[in-house]
Structure formats: C-alpha cells, structure tokens
Scaffold this motif. Structure first.
Motif, PDB file in Angstrom:
ATOM      1  N   HIS A 154      14.045  10.692  12.819  1.00  0.00           N
ATOM      2  CA  HIS A 154      13.184  10.428  11.661  1.00  0.00           C
ATOM      3  C   HIS A 154      13.873   9.503  10.660  1.00  0.00           C
ATOM      4  O   HIS A 154      13.218   8.694  10.009  1.00  0.00           O
ATOM      5  CB  HIS A 154      12.807  11.748  10.981  1.00  0.00           C
ATOM      6  CG  HIS A 154      11.952  12.612  11.854  1.00  0.00           C
ATOM      7  ND1 HIS A 154      10.598  12.734  11.689  1.00  0.00           N
ATOM      8  CD2 HIS A 154      12.261  13.366  12.941  1.00  0.00           C
ATOM      9  CE1 HIS A 154      10.104  13.538  12.617  1.00  0.00           C
ATOM     10  NE2 HIS A 154      11.103  13.939  13.388  1.00  0.00           N
TER      11      HIS A 154
ATOM     12  N   ASN B  96      16.013   7.128  11.409  1.00  0.00           N
ATOM     13  CA  ASN B  96      16.017   5.748  11.908  1.00  0.00           C
ATOM     14  C   ASN B  96      14.759   4.979  11.513  1.00  0.00           C
ATOM     15  O   ASN B  96      14.859   3.924  10.883  1.00  0.00           O
ATOM     16  CB  ASN B  96      16.185   5.720  13.439  1.00  0.00           C
ATOM     17  CG  ASN B  96      17.591   6.106  13.869  1.00  0.00           C
ATOM     18  OD1 ASN B  96      18.425   6.435  13.029  1.00  0.00           O
ATOM     19  ND2 ASN B  96      17.857   6.081  15.160  1.00  0.00           N
TER      20      ASN B  96
ATOM     21  N   SER C 272      18.987  13.171  20.132  1.00  0.00           N
ATOM     22  CA  SER C 272      19.935  13.742  19.171  1.00  0.00           C
ATOM     23  C   SER C 272      19.857  15.252  19.039  1.00  0.00           C
ATOM     24  O   SER C 272      20.685  15.852  18.356  1.00  0.00           O
ATOM     25  CB  SER C 272      19.701  13.114  17.793  1.00  0.00           C
ATOM     26  OG  SER C 272      18.432  13.491  17.306  1.00  0.00           O
TER      27      SER C 272
ATOM     28  N   VAL D 162      25.135   9.448  27.886  1.00  0.00           N
ATOM     29  CA  VAL D 162      25.478   9.934  26.545  1.00  0.00           C
ATOM     30  C   VAL D 162      25.521  11.455  26.604  1.00  0.00           C
ATOM     31  O   VAL D 162      24.516  12.104  26.886  1.00  0.00           O
ATOM     32  CB  VAL D 162      24.449   9.490  25.481  1.00  0.00           C
ATOM     33  CG1 VAL D 162      24.774  10.136  24.131  1.00  0.00           C
ATOM     34  CG2 VAL D 162      24.426   7.981  25.353  1.00  0.00           C
TER      35      VAL D 162
ATOM     36  N   TRP E 134      28.231   9.191  22.011  1.00  0.00           N
ATOM     37  CA  TRP E 134      27.092   8.571  21.317  1.00  0.00           C
ATOM     38  C   TRP E 134      27.201   7.067  21.537  1.00  0.00           C
ATOM     39  O   TRP E 134      28.294   6.511  21.441  1.00  0.00           O
ATOM     40  CB  TRP E 134      27.146   8.906  19.814  1.00  0.00           C
ATOM     41  CG  TRP E 134      25.907   8.578  19.031  1.00  0.00           C
ATOM     42  CD1 TRP E 134      25.777   7.578  18.117  1.00  0.00           C
ATOM     43  CD2 TRP E 134      24.638   9.251  19.069  1.00  0.00           C
ATOM     44  NE1 TRP E 134      24.509   7.592  17.585  1.00  0.00           N
ATOM     45  CE2 TRP E 134      23.796   8.605  18.153  1.00  0.00           C
ATOM     46  CE3 TRP E 134      24.141  10.328  19.798  1.00  0.00           C
ATOM     47  CZ2 TRP E 134      22.465   8.994  17.930  1.00  0.00           C
ATOM     48  CZ3 TRP E 134      22.828  10.725  19.581  1.00  0.00           C
ATOM     49  CH2 TRP E 134      22.002  10.074  18.656  1.00  0.00           C
ATOM     50  N   ALA E 135      26.088   6.437  21.851  1.00  0.00           N
ATOM     51  CA  ALA E 135      26.131   5.003  22.196  1.00  0.00           C
ATOM     52  C   ALA E 135      25.334   4.178  21.191  1.00  0.00           C
ATOM     53  O   ALA E 135      24.449   4.706  20.521  1.00  0.00           O
ATOM     54  CB  ALA E 135      25.532   4.815  23.590  1.00  0.00           C
TER      55      ALA E 135
ATOM     56  N   GLN F  92      22.531   2.704  21.157  1.00  0.00           N
ATOM     57  CA  GLN F  92      21.449   2.736  22.170  1.00  0.00           C
ATOM     58  C   GLN F  92      20.607   1.454  22.249  1.00  0.00           C
ATOM     59  O   GLN F  92      20.270   1.001  23.338  1.00  0.00           O
ATOM     60  CB  GLN F  92      20.540   3.941  21.930  1.00  0.00           C
ATOM     61  CG  GLN F  92      19.398   4.023  22.938  1.00  0.00           C
ATOM     62  CD  GLN F  92      18.739   5.376  22.967  1.00  0.00           C
ATOM     63  OE1 GLN F  92      19.395   6.376  23.198  1.00  0.00           O
ATOM     64  NE2 GLN F  92      17.441   5.410  22.764  1.00  0.00           N
TER      65      GLN F  92
ATOM     66  N   HIS G 158      14.801  11.749  27.480  1.00  0.00           N
ATOM     67  CA  HIS G 158      14.019  12.927  27.074  1.00  0.00           C
ATOM     68  C   HIS G 158      12.676  12.498  26.487  1.00  0.00           C
ATOM     69  O   HIS G 158      11.842  13.337  26.182  1.00  0.00           O
ATOM     70  CB  HIS G 158      14.813  13.719  26.044  1.00  0.00           C
ATOM     71  CG  HIS G 158      14.934  13.034  24.705  1.00  0.00           C
ATOM     72  ND1 HIS G 158      15.261  11.701  24.572  1.00  0.00           N
ATOM     73  CD2 HIS G 158      14.752  13.489  23.435  1.00  0.00           C
ATOM     74  CE1 HIS G 158      15.280  11.371  23.288  1.00  0.00           C
ATOM     75  NE2 HIS G 158      14.970  12.439  22.576  1.00  0.00           N
TER      76      HIS G 158
ATOM     77  N   GLY H 295      11.987  11.109  23.503  1.00  0.00           N
ATOM     78  CA  GLY H 295      11.756  11.106  22.055  1.00  0.00           C
ATOM     79  C   GLY H 295      11.002   9.816  21.756  1.00  0.00           C
ATOM     80  O   GLY H 295      11.143   8.830  22.501  1.00  0.00           O
ATOM     81  N   TRP H 296      10.237   9.792  20.673  1.00  0.00           N
ATOM     82  CA  TRP H 296       9.381   8.614  20.466  1.00  0.00           C
ATOM     83  C   TRP H 296      10.200   7.343  20.228  1.00  0.00           C
ATOM     84  O   TRP H 296       9.856   6.257  20.701  1.00  0.00           O
ATOM     85  CB  TRP H 296       8.390   8.852  19.327  1.00  0.00           C
ATOM     86  CG  TRP H 296       7.400   7.734  19.163  1.00  0.00           C
ATOM     87  CD1 TRP H 296       7.160   7.024  18.034  1.00  0.00           C
ATOM     88  CD2 TRP H 296       6.522   7.191  20.171  1.00  0.00           C
ATOM     89  NE1 TRP H 296       6.179   6.070  18.264  1.00  0.00           N
ATOM     90  CE2 TRP H 296       5.781   6.150  19.565  1.00  0.00           C
ATOM     91  CE3 TRP H 296       6.301   7.466  21.529  1.00  0.00           C
ATOM     92  CZ2 TRP H 296       4.826   5.396  20.274  1.00  0.00           C
ATOM     93  CZ3 TRP H 296       5.356   6.716  22.231  1.00  0.00           C
ATOM     94  CH2 TRP H 296       4.637   5.696  21.603  1.00  0.00           C
ATOM     95  N   ASN H 297      11.330   7.473  19.490  1.00  0.00           N
ATOM     96  CA  ASN H 297      12.152   6.270  19.262  1.00  0.00           C
ATOM     97  C   ASN H 297      12.702   5.736  20.577  1.00  0.00           C
ATOM     98  O   ASN H 297      12.643   4.537  20.838  1.00  0.00           O
ATOM     99  CB  ASN H 297      13.316   6.585  18.312  1.00  0.00           C
ATOM    100  CG  ASN H 297      12.824   6.961  16.942  1.00  0.00           C
ATOM    101  OD1 ASN H 297      12.354   6.111  16.183  1.00  0.00           O
ATOM    102  ND2 ASN H 297      12.879   8.236  16.616  1.00  0.00           N
ATOM    103  N   SER H 298      13.230   6.632  21.398  1.00  0.00           N
ATOM    104  CA  SER H 298      13.798   6.190  22.683  1.00  0.00           C
ATOM    105  C   SER H 298      12.722   5.556  23.547  1.00  0.00           C
ATOM    106  O   SER H 298      12.955   4.542  24.214  1.00  0.00           O
ATOM    107  CB  SER H 298      14.429   7.373  23.414  1.00  0.00           C
ATOM    108  OG  SER H 298      15.529   7.846  22.687  1.00  0.00           O
TER     109      SER H 298
ATOM    110  N   GLU I  74      12.013   2.152  22.173  1.00  0.00           N
ATOM    111  CA  GLU I  74      13.153   1.248  22.390  1.00  0.00           C
ATOM    112  C   GLU I  74      13.213   0.793  23.856  1.00  0.00           C
ATOM    113  O   GLU I  74      13.531  -0.354  24.155  1.00  0.00           O
ATOM    114  CB  GLU I  74      14.461   1.935  21.960  1.00  0.00           C
ATOM    115  CG  GLU I  74      14.560   2.097  20.432  1.00  0.00           C
ATOM    116  CD  GLU I  74      15.547   3.161  19.968  1.00  0.00           C
ATOM    117  OE1 GLU I  74      16.381   3.601  20.785  1.00  0.00           O
ATOM    118  OE2 GLU I  74      15.469   3.571  18.780  1.00  0.00           O
TER     119      GLU I  74
ATOM    120  N   ASP J  50       6.864  16.704  21.109  1.00  0.00           N
ATOM    121  CA  ASP J  50       6.158  15.453  21.446  1.00  0.00           C
ATOM    122  C   ASP J  50       6.722  14.760  22.683  1.00  0.00           C
ATOM    123  O   ASP J  50       6.056  13.914  23.282  1.00  0.00           O
ATOM    124  CB  ASP J  50       6.193  14.500  20.247  1.00  0.00           C
ATOM    125  CG  ASP J  50       7.598  14.039  19.916  1.00  0.00           C
ATOM    126  OD1 ASP J  50       8.538  14.841  20.042  1.00  0.00           O
ATOM    127  OD2 ASP J  50       7.757  12.861  19.537  1.00  0.00           O
ATOM    128  N   GLN J  51       7.946  15.115  23.074  1.00  0.00           N
ATOM    129  CA  GLN J  51       8.542  14.460  24.254  1.00  0.00           C
ATOM    130  C   GLN J  51       7.678  14.665  25.490  1.00  0.00           C
ATOM    131  O   GLN J  51       7.577  13.802  26.360  1.00  0.00           O
ATOM    132  CB  GLN J  51       9.939  15.030  24.506  1.00  0.00           C
ATOM    133  CG  GLN J  51      10.879  14.815  23.328  1.00  0.00           C
ATOM    134  CD  GLN J  51      12.050  15.788  23.309  1.00  0.00           C
ATOM    135  OE1 GLN J  51      12.356  16.420  24.315  1.00  0.00           O
ATOM    136  NE2 GLN J  51      12.714  15.901  22.175  1.00  0.00           N
TER     137      GLN J  51
END
Ligand code: UDX
Length: 451
Positions: A21, A23, A274, A300, A331-332, A334, A349, A351-354, A357, A373-374
């Motif tokens: 959140h 980010n 995360s 990761v 931690w990378a 990403q 997983h 996540g919406w950001n991943s 991206e 949400d995943q």
C-alpha cells in the motif's frame, strides 16, 4: 480552496502502512509532485517510510498507539481496525494545526488509502476535500463485496475457501478464488468491506491503480454504483521517471550482478511479496521444485517468510545442488529484476503490485495465491488475461517443477510470453498522451485544482 487569491496546492497523502500500500501511495505522490503540487505524507509510526528516500516530500508522523503484541500478531484485519480508531484524533489535531496555521501552501486535498477510511471523517470535520486511493484491482472490489454479501446471507463459510464450484453470476470466479482473509475472520472482513466501500462517500473521487485495458468492464460496473468519478490512472509505477524507492526492507542488489550473467528469458523469479509466509514443508517443496526444474531461478526469501520452526530450512544439500544455478536474497529490487532481459517468468503470490509489475514488463506468471485479493488476481491472470498458469493444490515439488517447465521451456509458455508482450503494449498505450490512464490523471489534476 482559495485563500488570499492564491491557489492552495499542498496535498496530504495518507498510506496504509503495509508495503503493498505504501508503494502505490508514494508513487502517486511522486506523480502529483511532478504536476506541481507540494506533497506531505502523513504516516503511522508503524512501518513508517524513510524520509531520506523522498527529499521532495514533507513527512507528518501520526501516533498510532499500536502495541508490540498487536504488531507481532500478524492479524492484519485487527491492525487496520485499530489504526482507524487510534489515528483519528491525532490526524485531526495535526491537520487542524496546519489549516489554522494560515500557511501559504494550505491543504488543497487529502488523499487516503481505502483501508484508512477514518480519514474521510477527519477531512469532513475540517471541511477539506478528500479523495480515495484504491490499491487493488477493480475485480477485487466486486469479489470482496460478493463475499461479504454471501456471508451476510449465510451462503458461504470458510470451508468454501477450497471449493472448485463456480460463484453464480461471477465468471470466472470459483468459491476458492474469493478473497478470503488471512485471519479467516469472515465477520470482521465483512465489516471492513462495508466501511471501505460505502457507496455514499463524501470523498470527491476514487483513484484506482488499474487501467481500462485490463479492467474496463469491472470499472464500468463499479462506476454505475458510485456518484463520484472513478479514475483509473494505473499502473502508477510506470508514470516515472524518478519513482521513489519505498522498500521497508533493504534491497540486496547482488542479484542484479547475478542476473547479468544469465541468458535472455532463462530465469524464473520467485517472490511471495511482503506478507505471505510458508511453513517448513512448503519451503522444502518449493526449494526442490525449483532445483528439480533445472531452470535458473532468483528466489526472494524474506527472513520472516517461515511460519513456525525457524530451522535452517534451505539446507547445505540444497545450496550445494543448485550451485550457481540459483540466487537467493532476502529482498530484491523487484521492478528492476522484472525489467531485466534474463527474467522470463515470475512465480508470484499475485499481490496486485506484483501482478501489475509483471504485466508491465511482459513477464508471464505462475500464480501461487496465498490469501485475500491474491486469489482473485491469480484467476484473472490465468483465465481472463491468460498470461499465466495457477498452482492449484498444496505446494508440491513435482507440480512446481512441471509448472516451471511448462512456462519456461514449453510451447505453452512461449504462447503466454507472446500474450504478455501484447498486454504490455496495451498498457503502454494507456499511459501515453490521449491514453485512458493519462486522461484520467489529467482529470484528477483538474479536479484538485478546482478545490
Ligand atoms: C499486500 C497483499 O498481499 C496484496 O495481496 C495486496 O494486493 C497489497 O497488499 P504484498 O504481499 O506486499 O501486498 O504484495 P504486492 O502487492 O505484490 O506488493 C509487494 C511490493 O513489494 C511490490 O511493489 C514489489 O515490487 C515489492 N517487492 C517485493 C520488492 O520491492 N522486493 C521484493 O523482494 C519483493
């Protein structure tokens, strides 16, 4: 708002204090700063961002009253409920000092994460305009309200979280794709949905980190219910340049040097975001699935991603077996990793950001959703956008190995990579001048200027 003939242009942004959140909110701050606004980040003490990474922003710490026990409980729903209670008066006091302080860059508007809904009450009290930022997919809103409604009607229980049966009128979702919360507390979840998605919001607009080319029909369906404009301006991290580093953990850049030594599309990147954690059995299955696939991988492995026993799970035998074929970091960086030409797939997983991206770099995915949400995102990746495949069952080394081979070495993977490239191009069009996200961003700026 206008004061002494001068347009107020300071925006106060309040993120929800979790990585997924923080980010998008800081990305939004950077975009709006580039449009000429001054930015203040009001933040909790828990998971506070590092001001030195954001020299252009002001920071306003808000006491959050969370105890060490609450923080270490891992019960995210409870933490969010506590924050919505604990922070209200503190935020009100901090903001009213600015409002009555008569500073030249008075507050034009407050932008808050949908989970921090107490901000709406504070903004109303201080007669400040406010705007909501939704950091999930539009499909997630629909799925969350569906799950809450089914719970209210007594038509769903936790047992359904593994059911393959379709949710009526909600193609492509099965019951197991509904966003069951990590805490498994369906009642608290339903209350949160009610608080977060109330139709009669007094906020002036709703910003989305998504875009028309991915979610036009879900967004249209949502817009029908709300009187205020829904503005999809995603993907926020691609509106750069100069987007901030808002990682709470220290990035290990050594993996970039390792990637440099690998050939094009040869590496599968593995990360569960995360929050998600695995037990020792799952980690061992993941490790041997990766090793047996014979593909190169970058994994990761967060220090807190082991549930239960903290034995040295990634044993010497495993590390010796993989040798130079695998790279493991805490931690990378990403976004840089996904943009590297050596990366050809993402075991995520979802996540919406991943997810965003990965889509933005044209990288096909193996989806291993863990909670919330995943599950919805994974279903859309595999069955609507068709740029990935899902690991459906308990983590098993044989299935992981097979999925990695399908994605990285097979014809099916090639076809998905092609689709992912096409989707990436569509997203790029949304961002260009005249594109849907760009237009929505212009509307947002005009709206804020009109306050
Ligand atoms: C959480 C929920 O799990 C997710 O479902 C929801 O959509 C947002 O909140 P999280 O688990 O953190 O998010 O996943 P995600 O949304 O993918 O966000 C993770 C962020 O951390 C991404 O921006 C990613 O780039 C970044 N990240 C992750 C790193 O910078 N380095 C890493 O090694 C791993």
């Amino acid at each position: 708002m206008e004061k002494n003939g001068q347009i107020s242009r300071r925006l106060v942004l309040l993120p929800c204090p979790f990585q997924g959140h923080i980010n998008p909110m800081l990305q939004l701050g950077t975009i709006l700063h580039s449009k000429g606004f001054s930015i203040t980040i009001a933040h909790t003490e828990f998971n506070s961002p590092n001001p030195s990474n954001h020299p252009n922003f002001k920071f306003l710490p808000i006491p959050d009253g969370l105890s060490v026990q609450e923080i270490s409980s891992g019960d995210i729903l409870s933490l969010i409920q506590r924050l919505n209670v604990n922070c209200k008066l503190h935020l009100q006091e901090c903001l009213s000092q600015i409002v009555t302080g008569g500073q030249q860059d008075d507050i034009a508007c407050v932008i808050y994460d949908e989970l921090m809904f107490f901000v709406e009450t504070v903004a109303n009290f201080l007669k400040l305009p406010s705007i909501i930022l939704r950091t999930t997919s539009a499909a997630t809103l629909i799925a969350r309200t569906t799950l809450a409604q089914l719970k209210l009607e007594g038509l769903v229980s936790l047992e359904d979280s593994v059911s393959q049966g379709p949710v009526p009128n909600h193609h492509p979702l099965r019951f197991k794709d509904l966003p069951f919360p990590i805490s498994r507390k369906l009642e608290s979840f339903s209350q949160l949905v009610i608080d977060m998605y109330k139709i009669k919001t007094s906020s002036s607009a709703i910003i989305w980190n998504t875009m028309d080319c991915l979610e036009l029909s879900s967004l249209a369906r949502i817009q029908q219910q709300y009187q205020v404009p829904n503005l999809p301006i995603g993907p926020l991290h691609k509106f750069g340049p100069g987007l901030p580093n808002s990682s709470l953990l220290k990035e290990d850049a050594s993996c970039m040097a390792w990637l440099e030594k690998q050939t094009k599309n040869s590496v599968i990147y593995v990360s569960l975001g995360s929050i998600a954690a695995m037990d020792e059995r799952e980690i061992v299955e993941m490790a041997w699935g990766l090793a047996n696939s014979q593909q190169r991988f970058l994994w990761v492995f967060r220090p807190d991603s082991i549930r239960g026993s903290k034995n040295e799970v990634l044993s010497l035998i495993f590390k010796e077996t993989i040798g130079e074929r695998g790279c493991i970091v805490n931690w990378a960086p990403q976004k840089e990793v996904l943009a590297h030409s050596a990366v050809g797939g993402f075991l995520s997983h979802c996540g919406w950001n991943s997810t965003l991206e990965s889509i933005c770099e044209g990288i096909p995915m193996i989806c291993k959703p863990c909670f919330g949400d995943q599950r919805v995102n994974a279903r859309y990746v595999s069955h609507i956008w068709r740029v990935g495949l899902e690991l459906e069952n308990e983590l098993d080394r044989g299935e992981i190995e097979k999925a990695i081979r399908r994605l990285m070495a097979g014809k099916e993977g090639e076809a998905m990579r092609e689709k992912a490239k096409n989707l990436k191009e569509k997203v790029e069009l949304c961002l260009k001048e005249g594109g849907s996200s760009n237009n929505s961003l212009n509307k947002l700026v005009e709206m804020i200027m009109s306050f």
